[in-house]
Design a protein around this motif. Structure first.
Motif, PDB file in Angstrom:
ATOM      1  N   ALA A 149       0.811  -1.300   0.043  1.00  0.00           N
ATOM      2  CA  ALA A 149      -0.132  -0.046  -0.139  1.00  0.00           C
ATOM      3  C   ALA A 149       0.967   1.184   0.111  1.00  0.00           C
ATOM      4  O   ALA A 149       0.441   2.358  -0.685  1.00  0.00           O
ATOM      5  CB  ALA A 149      -0.913  -0.188   1.314  1.00  0.00           C
ATOM      6  N   GLU A 150       2.043   1.316   0.617  1.00  0.00           N
ATOM      7  CA  GLU A 150       2.833   2.073   0.682  1.00  0.00           C
ATOM      8  C   GLU A 150       4.114   1.997   0.207  1.00  0.00           C
ATOM      9  O   GLU A 150       4.858   0.794   0.585  1.00  0.00           O
ATOM     10  CB  GLU A 150       3.070   2.996   2.234  1.00  0.00           C
ATOM     11  N   TYR A 151       5.299   3.082  -0.167  1.00  0.00           N
ATOM     12  CA  TYR A 151       6.442   2.671  -0.554  1.00  0.00           C
ATOM     13  C   TYR A 151       7.456   3.715   0.007  1.00  0.00           C
ATOM     14  O   TYR A 151       7.058   4.998   0.453  1.00  0.00           O
ATOM     15  CB  TYR A 151       6.358   2.860  -2.072  1.00  0.00           C
ATOM     16  N   VAL A 152       8.659   3.493  -0.180  1.00  0.00           N
ATOM     17  CA  VAL A 152       9.689   4.561   0.357  1.00  0.00           C
ATOM     18  C   VAL A 152      10.643   4.303  -0.906  1.00  0.00           C
ATOM     19  O   VAL A 152      11.123   3.492  -1.640  1.00  0.00           O
ATOM     20  CB  VAL A 152      10.502   4.076   1.529  1.00  0.00           C
ATOM     21  N   GLY A 163      16.598  13.180   0.889  1.00  0.00           N
ATOM     22  CA  GLY A 163      15.937  12.608  -0.438  1.00  0.00           C
ATOM     23  C   GLY A 163      15.040  11.272  -0.013  1.00  0.00           C
ATOM     24  O   GLY A 163      14.896  10.835  -0.994  1.00  0.00           O
ATOM     25  N   VAL A 164      14.558  11.014   1.400  1.00  0.00           N
ATOM     26  CA  VAL A 164      13.906   9.917   1.492  1.00  0.00           C
ATOM     27  C   VAL A 164      12.268  10.276   1.396  1.00  0.00           C
ATOM     28  O   VAL A 164      11.789  11.556   1.967  1.00  0.00           O
ATOM     29  CB  VAL A 164      14.000   9.595   2.824  1.00  0.00           C
ATOM     30  N   PHE A 165      11.583   9.669   0.717  1.00  0.00           N
ATOM     31  CA  PHE A 165       9.943   9.951   0.113  1.00  0.00           C
ATOM     32  C   PHE A 165       9.244   8.812   0.625  1.00  0.00           C
ATOM     33  O   PHE A 165       9.488   7.621   0.490  1.00  0.00           O
ATOM     34  CB  PHE A 165       9.818  10.456  -0.987  1.00  0.00           C
ATOM     35  N   PHE A 166       8.125   9.071   1.621  1.00  0.00           N
ATOM     36  CA  PHE A 166       7.130   8.232   1.623  1.00  0.00           C
ATOM     37  C   PHE A 166       6.210   8.567   0.619  1.00  0.00           C
ATOM     38  O   PHE A 166       5.650   9.604   0.696  1.00  0.00           O
ATOM     39  CB  PHE A 166       6.591   8.109   3.335  1.00  0.00           C
ATOM     40  N   CYS A 167       5.558   7.318   0.125  1.00  0.00           N
ATOM     41  CA  CYS A 167       4.588   7.438  -1.113  1.00  0.00           C
ATOM     42  C   CYS A 167       3.624   6.499  -0.875  1.00  0.00           C
ATOM     43  O   CYS A 167       3.807   5.432  -0.507  1.00  0.00           O
ATOM     44  CB  CYS A 167       5.302   7.158  -2.302  1.00  0.00           C
ATOM     45  N   ALA A 175       6.640  11.339  -8.961  1.00  0.00           N
ATOM     46  CA  ALA A 175       7.050  12.629  -8.276  1.00  0.00           C
ATOM     47  C   ALA A 175       8.443  12.516  -7.514  1.00  0.00           C
ATOM     48  O   ALA A 175       9.194  13.304  -7.816  1.00  0.00           O
ATOM     49  CB  ALA A 175       5.801  13.219  -7.581  1.00  0.00           C
ATOM     50  N   ALA A 176       8.406  11.500  -6.675  1.00  0.00           N
ATOM     51  CA  ALA A 176       9.696  11.492  -5.678  1.00  0.00           C
ATOM     52  C   ALA A 176      10.832  11.100  -6.650  1.00  0.00           C
ATOM     53  O   ALA A 176      12.043  11.917  -6.531  1.00  0.00           O
ATOM     54  CB  ALA A 176       9.357  10.147  -4.871  1.00  0.00           C
ATOM     55  N   ILE A 191      22.770  11.378  -8.503  1.00  0.00           N
ATOM     56  CA  ILE A 191      21.747  10.537  -8.216  1.00  0.00           C
ATOM     57  C   ILE A 191      21.573   9.924  -9.754  1.00  0.00           C
ATOM     58  O   ILE A 191      20.643  10.472 -10.302  1.00  0.00           O
ATOM     59  CB  ILE A 191      20.483  11.068  -7.346  1.00  0.00           C
ATOM     60  N   THR A 192      21.869   8.741  -9.808  1.00  0.00           N
ATOM     61  CA  THR A 192      21.530   8.086 -11.009  1.00  0.00           C
ATOM     62  C   THR A 192      20.681   6.749 -10.808  1.00  0.00           C
ATOM     63  O   THR A 192      20.238   6.149 -11.817  1.00  0.00           O
ATOM     64  CB  THR A 192      22.631   7.597 -11.832  1.00  0.00           C
ATOM     65  N   GLU A 193      20.521   6.234  -9.668  1.00  0.00           N
ATOM     66  CA  GLU A 193      20.031   5.219  -9.260  1.00  0.00           C
ATOM     67  C   GLU A 193      19.191   5.554  -8.041  1.00  0.00           C
ATOM     68  O   GLU A 193      19.583   6.080  -7.116  1.00  0.00           O
ATOM     69  CB  GLU A 193      20.656   3.928  -9.033  1.00  0.00           C
ATOM     70  N   VAL A 194      17.895   4.903  -7.648  1.00  0.00           N
ATOM     71  CA  VAL A 194      17.098   5.216  -6.420  1.00  0.00           C
ATOM     72  C   VAL A 194      16.818   3.743  -5.901  1.00  0.00           C
ATOM     73  O   VAL A 194      16.682   2.816  -6.677  1.00  0.00           O
ATOM     74  CB  VAL A 194      15.968   5.937  -6.611  1.00  0.00           C
ATOM     75  N   LEU A 195      16.571   3.574  -4.658  1.00  0.00           N
ATOM     76  CA  LEU A 195      16.152   2.447  -3.979  1.00  0.00           C
ATOM     77  C   LEU A 195      14.612   2.698  -3.794  1.00  0.00           C
ATOM     78  O   LEU A 195      14.195   3.601  -3.318  1.00  0.00           O
ATOM     79  CB  LEU A 195      16.793   2.120  -2.674  1.00  0.00           C
ATOM     80  N   VAL A 196      13.865   1.688  -4.157  1.00  0.00           N
ATOM     81  CA  VAL A 196      12.392   1.788  -4.041  1.00  0.00           C
ATOM     82  C   VAL A 196      12.143   0.618  -3.080  1.00  0.00           C
ATOM     83  O   VAL A 196      12.473  -0.863  -3.373  1.00  0.00           O
ATOM     84  CB  VAL A 196      11.648   1.588  -5.170  1.00  0.00           C
ATOM     85  N   GLN A 197      11.461   0.797  -1.924  1.00  0.00           N
ATOM     86  CA  GLN A 197      11.093  -0.366  -0.981  1.00  0.00           C
ATOM     87  C   GLN A 197       9.611  -0.447  -0.566  1.00  0.00           C
ATOM     88  O   GLN A 197       9.059   0.547  -0.587  1.00  0.00           O
ATOM     89  CB  GLN A 197      11.769  -0.016   0.270  1.00  0.00           C
ATOM     90  N   GLU A 198       9.358  -1.558   0.000  1.00  0.00           N
ATOM     91  CA  GLU A 198       8.024  -1.704   0.563  1.00  0.00           C
ATOM     92  C   GLU A 198       7.951  -0.826   1.994  1.00  0.00           C
ATOM     93  O   GLU A 198       9.325  -0.834   2.490  1.00  0.00           O
ATOM     94  CB  GLU A 198       7.413  -2.922   0.930  1.00  0.00           C
TER      95      GLU A 198
END
Length: 419
Positions: A149-152, A163-167, A175-176, A191-198
């Motif tokens: 339901a939500e991501y970081v 640069g940490v976003f809760f989505c 947008a993040a 920043i050329t890569e981002v980490l996406v997490q639950e």
């Protein structure tokens, strides 16, 4: 002959700024600073105490920097320690080069949060489902397919909540990513890569430990209180916790350190306690930043700074001090103050509003009328701290709530818009 009284500190910023002076007091050591970046935030650079060092070098590459240090020391330095997060990888290279109790495995996995979670997964340690995205659509597609339901979303080498976003929607993920890709992170890297997490929900803890030859000693714990401002996590308070209250966290952190190869020196681990047990957000192979070690000194039976030094300088001292488990002498709370807008300070009422509290210990708010303040969006832009300490938990909680209420109502700092 090599100088037996030289300590090299890589990036002595933030809490690492205390190491040189304390090494002189305890062990009579002179310190040399190795600085790895020229693009760190001014607030972080300002913590560097140049007067505590006999020499300063800029890190260029391993062999050039090692040779420059050896010239100053008359050979390999006697001791080496990492002062703060930006210096972790350079420190690891130097420690391995000189054979000075280096940590093992991938140094990059001790900074890159994607690689870090992968190391946990490969070691069979509980981890957060995650994805490495090199573009916005990759991040959005993973989130759409993964189902939480939500991501970081954050830079892979983020620290200090930069640069940490809760989505909570795919549009917010997009947008993040668009805000992150193409900008520099806090250490000045593109920043050329981002980490996406639950996004994992539960009480959040920070655990500070120091290790020697693979044996970890958990020195202290704190529990965080955070709020979300425009999708960014913002610290509100950090409260001391007795280590003995959470043996499951101690055991988990020991597994994390083993998986990440942090066998010597300090580590700073942030985790969430879920219904299924602890799960790691991230670990830094360095001391707790900011006021963390000072808070430990005020509340705990053990010193984080002294144990960090002993692990690198005096192993016998470390072994003696860690025979006794840590206990809390009193509770302590760090209140993080937030500015709702950027502007010019008209009046600073922190001391007059908080100094009378029964548990008031100190504050870091020396701003004067005319000074500029930034809108608070992360840890770096928090304009100050109020630190409370007391043996009675009820008194501590009452005073903490009072400080945070004043801060939420913008009663501590009067700000006018910039002209």
């Amino acid at each position: 002959m090599p100088d037996p009284h030289k300590l090299v500190i890589v990036d002595p910023y933030s809490s690492g700024s205390a190491l040189a002076r304390r090494a002189k007091e305890l062990y009579g050591l002179d310190s040399i600073a190795v600085l790895t970046s020229e693009t760190l935030p001014p607030a972080l650079v300002a913590t560097y105490p140049a007067e505590d060092f006999t020499a300063e070098l800029r890190y260029s590459d391993l062999l050039t920097t090692a040779a420059a240090v050896e010239e100053l020391c008359g050979g390999r330095p006697a001791y080496l320690i990492c002062g703060s997060e930006p210096g972790v990888e350079a420190y690891d290279l130097l420690a391995a080069h000189w054979g000075m109790r280096p940590n093992t495995g991938s140094s990059e996995a001790r900074r890159d949060k994607f690689l870090m979670q992968g190391r946990l997964r490969d070691a069979g340690v509980r981890y957060i489902p995650h994805h490495l995205a090199a573009d916005t659509e990759s991040a959005v597609e993973w989130c759409a397919a993964s189902g939480p339901a939500e991501y970081v979303v954050k830079p892979v080498k983020s620290f200090a909540t930069d640069g940490v976003f809760f989505c909570s929607s795919l549009d917010e993920v997009r947008a993040a990513c668009e805000k992150l890709f193409g900008r520099d992170d806090l250490a000045g890297e593109l920043i050329t890569e981002v980490l996406v997490q639950e996004r994992i929900v539960g009480p959040e803890f920070v655990v500070d430990s120091v290790s020697l030859d693979g044996s970890a000693f958990v020195v202290n714990m704190f529990r965080y209180t955070k709020e979300t401002v425009d999708g960014n996590p913002v610290y509100r308070a950090m409260s001391s916790v007795d280590v003995a209250d959470h043996p499951e966290i101690v055991s988990y952190v020991e597994q994390v350190l083993s998986a990440l190869g942090i066998e010597n020196g300090p580590a700073h681990s942030e985790l969430i306690l879920t219904e299924d047990g602890p799960v790691l957000i991230e670990t830094g192979a360095r001391m707790h930043g900011g006021l963390g070690p000072t808070l430990v000194e005020e509340s705990s039976s053990h010193s984080l700074v002294d144990l960090t030094l002993a692990s690198r300088v005096a192993p016998a001292d470390f072994e003696r001090e860690t025979r006794v488990r840590p206990t809390l002498r009193q509770g302590i709370v760090e209140c993080f103050l937030s500015s709702p807008a950027s502007g010019v300070i008209v009046a600073n009422r922190v001391r007059e509003s908080c100094g009378h509290l029964e548990s008031y210990l100190f504050d870091t708010c020396a701003q004067a009328p005319g000074d500029h303040v930034e809108r608070t969006t992360d840890l770096i832009t928090s304009y100050g701290r109020v630190v409370l300490a007391h043996a009675d938990p009820a008194t501590l909680e009452r005073d903490m709530n009072h400080v945070l209420d004043l801060d939420r109502r913008a009663a501590l700092l009067e700000i006018a818009p910039r002209a």
